[in-house]
Every structure is written in C-alpha cells, then in structure tokens.
Design a protein around this motif. Sequence first.
Motif, short mmCIF file in Angstrom:
data_model
loop_
_atom_site.label_atom_id
_atom_site.label_comp_id
_atom_site.label_asym_id
_atom_site.label_seq_id
_atom_site.Cartn_x
_atom_site.Cartn_y
_atom_site.Cartn_z
N GLU A 173 0.82 -1.21 0.00
CA GLU A 173 0.00 0.00 0.00
C GLU A 173 0.86 1.26 0.00
O GLU A 173 0.59 2.22 -0.72
CB GLU A 173 -0.92 -0.02 1.23
N LYS A 225 0.92 4.16 -2.86
CA LYS A 225 0.62 5.56 -2.55
C LYS A 225 1.76 6.48 -2.97
O LYS A 225 1.54 7.60 -3.43
CB LYS A 225 0.34 5.72 -1.05
N TRP A 261 -15.01 6.13 -10.31
CA TRP A 261 -15.78 5.93 -9.07
C TRP A 261 -17.25 6.25 -9.30
O TRP A 261 -18.12 5.63 -8.67
CB TRP A 261 -15.21 6.83 -7.96
N ALA A 310 -7.85 1.64 -9.74
CA ALA A 310 -7.87 2.10 -8.35
C ALA A 310 -9.21 1.79 -7.68
O ALA A 310 -9.26 1.50 -6.48
CB ALA A 310 -7.58 3.59 -8.28
N GLN A 314 -8.95 -0.29 -4.30
CA GLN A 314 -9.35 0.31 -3.03
C GLN A 314 -10.56 -0.39 -2.42
O GLN A 314 -10.62 -0.60 -1.21
CB GLN A 314 -9.66 1.80 -3.22
N THR A 315 -11.52 -0.78 -3.25
CA THR A 315 -12.70 -1.47 -2.74
C THR A 315 -12.30 -2.83 -2.16
O THR A 315 -12.74 -3.21 -1.08
CB THR A 315 -13.74 -1.66 -3.86
N TYR A 318 -9.26 -3.76 -1.16
CA TYR A 318 -8.35 -3.56 -0.03
C TYR A 318 -9.12 -3.23 1.25
O TYR A 318 -8.83 -3.77 2.32
CB TYR A 318 -7.37 -2.45 -0.40
N SER A 319 -10.12 -2.35 1.15
CA SER A 319 -10.90 -1.96 2.34
C SER A 319 -11.65 -3.16 2.92
O SER A 319 -11.80 -3.27 4.13
CB SER A 319 -11.88 -0.85 1.98
N THR A 357 -18.37 -0.07 1.15
CA THR A 357 -17.22 0.68 0.64
C THR A 357 -17.52 1.25 -0.73
O THR A 357 -17.25 2.42 -1.02
CB THR A 357 -15.98 -0.23 0.57
#
Length: 439
Positions: free
Chosen positions: A23, A27, A63, A122, A126-127, A129-130, A356
């Motif tokens: 991560e 970033k 998104w 992304a 991100q979805t 990962y959360s 999420t």
Amino acid sequence: MSGTARGGLLRRHRDFRLLWCGEVAGKFGAAVTGVAMPLIAVSTLHAGTFEVSLISAATWLPWLLIALPAGVWVDRLRRRPIMLGAAAVSLLLFAGVPVAAWCGLLSIGLLLAVALLAGTAAVFFQTAYSAYLPSILEPADQPEGNAKLHGSASAAQIAGIGSGGLIAQLAGAVNGMFANAATFLVSLLCLAGIRHREPRPAQAERPPGALVKEVGEGLRLVAGDPWFRTLTLFGATSNIALVGYQSILVVFLVRDVGLAPGAVGGLIAAASTGGVAGAFAARRVAARIGTARATLLFELGLALFAVLIPLTFGGAGLLLYVAGGFCVSAGVVAGNVIKASFQQSYCPPGLLGRLTASTAFLNYGTIPLGALLGGALGAALGVRPAMWIMTAGVPLAALFLWFSPIRRCRDLPSSPSPGMPRAGDDGAVAGSVTSALLP
C-alpha cells in the motif's frame, strides 16, 4: 493481550507487513503521478487550466461510473487477486506514458485515457483492499492497522510529491512516470507474497437482476443509517471543495505564485506532512475526547485553516500555503483513520464491500465534478479567485457533521445495530442506531 504488549503489527504480523509495504509503495507512486501528470500537461504539452483539471477529473470518474457494481463483484470474489490485477494494470499504464512519448504519441488525450484506466484499476484495488484488511486482522488490531496504513500512506504521499517535483526537474516529467511504474511493481510483489488465503465465497445461484438487488442493498445501507448517511454526505461535499482547489493547485503555484516545478513538489510535500501528524494523533485524540468529538475537531476545526491557501505569495508568503495545507491534510487523514475503524467494526462483514463501494460512489463520484468546477472557475474568473471559492467550501462542507447526531455524541457506535441486515437479507435497512448522547 493488547497489541502493545505483543509488539506492533509491523513486527509480529507478516501478512500485514506485506500489505502495508504494498500500500505504501502504491501511494508513493500515485503521489509521483499526481505531480508528474499535471506537470507533463503544463510544461510539455502546454495545456490550459481547464485541460489540466480534466486529468484530475478523469482519474476519479470511474468511481462515479463503476464503483457500485465493483462493490458487488468484490463481495462475490476473493479480494487479493483483485488487488493483484489492479496493481499489474497500473504498472503497465504508467510505464506506457514515457514509451508513448518516445514514439511521438504523447497527447492530452493519451494522458486522459491513462488517468481514466488507472482510476478504474484504483476503484477495484481500493474497494477490495478496504474489505480485505479486516480478514487478516483481529478486531482489536484494526484501529492500529488503520492508523499505520493511513499514516504511512500519508508519509509515502509526501515523499512521492516531493520526489515527483524533483524527478521532473532532473529527469523530466515524462521520464518520472517510470518511478511510478516501479512502485506498482513493488506493490505487486508484496501482495503476491501474502500467505493468507481467503475462503472461496459461496457461489449461490443468482437470478436475473441479482446485481441490481445487491447494489441496492449497499445504497439502502448508506441511506437508511444516520451515521453512514451523515459521513457520506459530508465526504461527497468536502471532496468537491478539496479536489476543486487541488485540481488547479499546480497551475496556481507555477503561474500565479511563480514557483519552479521542483519547488512545487517540495512545497506540497511540506504541507502534506500534516497527514502524518493527523494519522499519529487520530487514535490518541479519539481515545481522550471520543471518536465523535475528534471527528468534529479534525474535520471542521482544522478545515477552517484552508482559507490560508489562496493567500499564498512568493517568499515568506509560502508559509501561508504550508500552514493551511498542513492543517487540511492533518484533518482529512485523522478523520479517515477514525471513519475506517468505525466502518469496519460497525458494518456486517458480508456487506463491507458494498458499503465501501456505495460510499465511494457517492464520495468519490463528486470528485470529477469538483475538478471540473475548479478548472471552470479558474478559466472564467482567474486561478486565485477560484482557489478562494473552493477552499472556502472545505469548512462549509463540515456543517453536515455539525448539524447531525455526531455533534451530540462522545463516541461513534462500535458495533452493528441489532436491526442492521446481513448480506443477502431481504427488506429495508434499519434506520437508526443507539449511542450515548451528550446532554
């Protein structure tokens, strides 16, 4: 036994350490890109203010377009393979930018296409990962895990922003994209080394329209619960303001303030150190005054300093940007640490991917609007007046938190409401939860 007694997560938890490294690397690369792409547009392609803002808009547009079905797919599939695929796609996209430049194919259209496709990757990363993090950490470790991930990600962003400007000055903004591609290679290797294997999700027979039904579950969860609803409305409006001024920030610092590309990265990096401070302070402040009160302090109190940013001028006036940006970064990151721990403990695990995605759809879906609004105002009124308008919106957005149950609470709820549905339940989502209200 407490996490402190057993040692920190980075020392005792190999899989978390690898997830953390992946991560942080991602970033860092994203921060390099956040500086390099606008600089490529401004210095190499001589793009206008609105064209530069389109790059930020394209990054976040996925998104708005695919976040909702992505949340359903993440809940149906193993999360780690999704993250691996997303990192691989990002690696190829960013490595392709300098290759395209060598072939004489670099254009604003190509940058927009890369931003759009990388933004799509992304969304899935991100979805997934959360929703993946709670599966490798015990509930007691999740606040520490969130704090470490957010704090380290902020530090990586600071280093990436500073490095992005320096790389652009030394090697050129285009060649700087190779540094970003390399970070996604590191992220890919770290994720591949994680030993934890998720169980295969149950493959239920899904009738026609199941995707729409499951998307609706996530949206009803956000709309029907006062805590999720408040935080989502705040996130959606604050992102318009935040991204509105950030989308034209490089133009503002280069053309209005008169900074060189290398100095832009260094200045933004200095202001972004607030993110590390916010991640460091979040758990400590929340433990002392309560998670709800801390949310107001970070998201409303520190946001007031955003209005220092458009006052920036050369010389000593650069401190105004550093002070304003530091406070905004600290408030945003600290608020995100508290919110992430709240969502992971409060939401049923089977709905976490959909939650999420639904909150991201509403929160991040406004980001392209903010980027376009910032660019349009900058083109119509001038960059500095546009910065005034957008930065004023940062504290104004936090009024959603002030006029909500959060203002009357010491702490946000720490466990799911008894009436909250589980994944696959039929019926409406419970509309309220209880919490200790202040007099």
